[in-house]
Design an enzyme around this catalytic site. Sequence first.
Site, PDB file in Angstrom:
ATOM      1  N   GLY A  43     133.108 -21.020  33.308  1.00 11.42           N
ATOM      2  CA  GLY A  43     131.845 -21.358  32.107  1.00 11.42           C
ATOM      3  C   GLY A  43     131.650 -20.198  32.185  1.00 11.42           C
ATOM      4  O   GLY A  43     131.279 -19.260  32.846  1.00 11.42           O
ATOM      5  N   GLY A 229     140.022  -3.473  21.764  1.00  9.19           N
ATOM      6  CA  GLY A 229     138.770  -2.493  21.702  1.00  9.19           C
ATOM      7  C   GLY A 229     137.369  -3.436  20.947  1.00  9.19           C
ATOM      8  O   GLY A 229     137.284  -4.519  21.647  1.00  9.19           O
ATOM      9  N   GLY A 255     136.005 -11.925  27.747  1.00  7.44           N
ATOM     10  CA  GLY A 255     135.443 -11.605  26.941  1.00  7.44           C
ATOM     11  C   GLY A 255     133.590 -11.607  27.841  1.00  7.44           C
ATOM     12  O   GLY A 255     132.208 -11.029  27.626  1.00  7.44           O
ATOM     13  N   ASP A 256     133.781 -12.813  29.088  1.00 14.19           N
ATOM     14  CA  ASP A 256     132.682 -12.649  29.847  1.00 14.19           C
ATOM     15  C   ASP A 256     132.102 -11.193  30.439  1.00 14.19           C
ATOM     16  O   ASP A 256     131.449 -10.970  31.021  1.00 14.19           O
ATOM     17  CB  ASP A 256     132.594 -14.064  30.970  1.00 14.19           C
ATOM     18  CG  ASP A 256     132.937 -15.292  29.986  1.00 14.19           C
ATOM     19  OD1 ASP A 256     131.717 -15.414  28.578  1.00 14.19           O
ATOM     20  OD2 ASP A 256     133.496 -16.270  30.297  1.00 14.19           O
TER      21      ASP A 256
HETATM   22  P1  ATP Z   1     137.629 -14.704  25.586  1.00 12.33           P
HETATM   23  O1  ATP Z   1     139.519 -14.758  26.478  1.00 12.33           O
HETATM   24  O2  ATP Z   1     137.425 -14.559  27.069  1.00 12.33           O
HETATM   25  O3  ATP Z   1     137.894 -15.848  25.034  1.00 12.33           O
HETATM   26  P2  ATP Z   1     136.467 -12.407  24.199  1.00 12.33           P
HETATM   27  O4  ATP Z   1     137.382 -13.033  23.077  1.00 12.33           O
HETATM   28  O5  ATP Z   1     135.408 -12.804  23.945  1.00 12.33           O
HETATM   29  O6  ATP Z   1     137.615 -13.234  25.678  1.00 12.33           O
HETATM   30  P3  ATP Z   1     137.758 -10.556  23.968  1.00 12.33           P
HETATM   31  O7  ATP Z   1     137.776 -10.145  22.851  1.00 12.33           O
HETATM   32  O8  ATP Z   1     139.061 -10.866  24.018  1.00 12.33           O
HETATM   33  O9  ATP Z   1     136.989 -11.670  24.014  1.00 12.33           O
HETATM   34  O10 ATP Z   1     137.883  -9.259  24.589  1.00 12.33           O
HETATM   35  C1  ATP Z   1     136.709  -8.690  25.276  1.00 12.33           C
HETATM   36  C2  ATP Z   1     136.963  -7.491  25.519  1.00 12.33           C
HETATM   37  O11 ATP Z   1     137.959  -7.317  26.757  1.00 12.33           O
HETATM   38  C3  ATP Z   1     137.881  -6.503  24.575  1.00 12.33           C
HETATM   39  O12 ATP Z   1     137.017  -5.459  24.091  1.00 12.33           O
HETATM   40  C4  ATP Z   1     138.520  -5.365  25.531  1.00 12.33           C
HETATM   41  O13 ATP Z   1     137.471  -3.921  26.437  1.00 12.33           O
HETATM   42  C5  ATP Z   1     139.394  -5.888  26.565  1.00 12.33           C
HETATM   43  N1  ATP Z   1     140.347  -7.008  26.360  1.00 12.33           N
HETATM   44  C6  ATP Z   1     140.285  -7.405  26.126  1.00 12.33           C
HETATM   45  N2  ATP Z   1     141.632  -7.702  25.540  1.00 12.33           N
HETATM   46  C7  ATP Z   1     142.423  -6.863  26.840  1.00 12.33           C
HETATM   47  C8  ATP Z   1     143.046  -6.122  26.730  1.00 12.33           C
HETATM   48  N3  ATP Z   1     144.769  -7.270  26.423  1.00 12.33           N
HETATM   49  N4  ATP Z   1     143.961  -4.901  27.151  1.00 12.33           N
HETATM   50  C9  ATP Z   1     142.791  -4.232  27.234  1.00 12.33           C
HETATM   51  N5  ATP Z   1     141.907  -5.205  27.437  1.00 12.33           N
HETATM   52  C10 ATP Z   1     140.957  -6.107  26.913  1.00 12.33           C
HETATM   53  O1  RIB Z   2     135.096 -17.702  28.442  1.00 14.34           O
HETATM   54  C1  RIB Z   2     135.559 -18.391  29.668  1.00 14.34           C
HETATM   55  C2  RIB Z   2     135.053 -19.625  29.724  1.00 14.34           C
HETATM   56  O2  RIB Z   2     135.682 -20.497  28.784  1.00 14.34           O
HETATM   57  C3  RIB Z   2     136.054 -20.640  30.698  1.00 14.34           C
HETATM   58  O3  RIB Z   2     135.797 -20.192  32.152  1.00 14.34           O
HETATM   59  C4  RIB Z   2     136.024 -21.825  30.609  1.00 14.34           C
HETATM   60  O4  RIB Z   2     135.100 -22.087  31.139  1.00 14.34           O
HETATM   61  C5  RIB Z   2     135.254 -22.005  29.106  1.00 14.34           C
HETATM   62  O5  RIB Z   2     134.040 -21.907  29.153  1.00 14.34           O
END
Ligand code: ATP
Ligand code: RIB
Length: 310
Positions: A43, A229, A255-256
């Site tokens: 979550g 990044g 991202g979280d």
């Molecule tokens: P999620 O997969 O949780 O939805 P998101 O899409 O919200 O993630 P991203 O932009 O993918 O967020 O990642 C957030 C931060 O995590 C990036 O800015 C980076 O600093 C780090 N990060 C994500 N993926 C990688 C990776 N493969 N290697 C190193 N750092 C990463």
């Molecule tokens: O951002 C990752 C999260 O998105 C997961 O833990 C899942 O619960 C969804 O809400």
Amino acid sequence: MTNNNKQLVVLGSINVDHILNVPAFPQAGQTITGQHYQLAFGGKGANQAVAASRSGANTAFIACLGSDAIADDILMQFTQDGINLQSVHKVPEQTTGVALIFVNREAENCIGIYAGANAFLDKSYVKKHANQIRQADALLLQLETPLDSLLEAVKIAKAAGKMVVLNPAPAQTLSTDFLQQIDLITPNETEASQLTGIQVKDLSSAEQAAQILHDKGILNVMITLGEHGVWLSQNRQGQHIPAFKVHAVDTTGAGDTFNGALMTALLEGQGFIDACYFASAAAALAVTKAGAQPSIPWRAEIEKFLINFK
Ligand code: ATP
Ligand code: RIB
């Protein structure tokens, strides 16, 4: 842990994540066999609260759980993570939120969620816990709970002069009225594209999207770009913060983790650039392990990682 006594309040969702590792995402009508299954706590709200607390922030959480058996296990985990749970309650006759997650060989994910108890985090719930927001120094929000309750929380925080940070995930269209009250926004590429109409795919499109978010009245923008990044833009001045190079196995919760750790650093008084590096280090560590909350690092791990990268 740090000596910082600033308070963070996170308002958001709690999910139980069912994670299936698959060679590739299924096509319509296809049945595929997973190579690994894991049930983990997730979550977006919960992950961000856990990331903030483990990285050293004094963290309170406003959220709703179901009245099912797993809710007790989640509460126990939050307690071990040091989160203030005064404003986390069980909703009678509801299940805790659920996320069904496929993770492919490239460590990408594809997620379906069922709100369950998260749908009960309504305006009246926020009003009941208004003091938790007023007592905090900053409010961190995402978009997995009802939008009108987020608006209410922002209203309370702004009236009390608090910093409001929005991670606009999952992607949703938002009104300019709402956006202009946000002090810092942290969309990923998809979310930035949805909010601005610019297809964010590289640094130059991230810069354009950031300018549009500034036009909407937001002073500080951090567009996260996965392994590429972050595009950090403050008051129209942008710069690239590269990610740390690691071997990613599951990016769920990257991202979280970034958002939670970012709040820790900002509340400790770190500048935006340093806070961005601290958050990127926490997120890089998170992608090297499976699951959302199981992969979120503690402060000591982040500090060790940063020292080793210098
Ligand atoms: P999620 O997969 O949780 O939805 P998101 O899409 O919200 O993630 P991203 O932009 O993918 O967020 O990642 C957030 C931060 O995590 C990036 O800015 C980076 O600093 C780090 N990060 C994500 N993926 C990688 C990776 N493969 N290697 C190193 N750092 C990463
Ligand atoms: O951002 C990752 C999260 O998105 C997961 O833990 C899942 O619960 C969804 O809400």
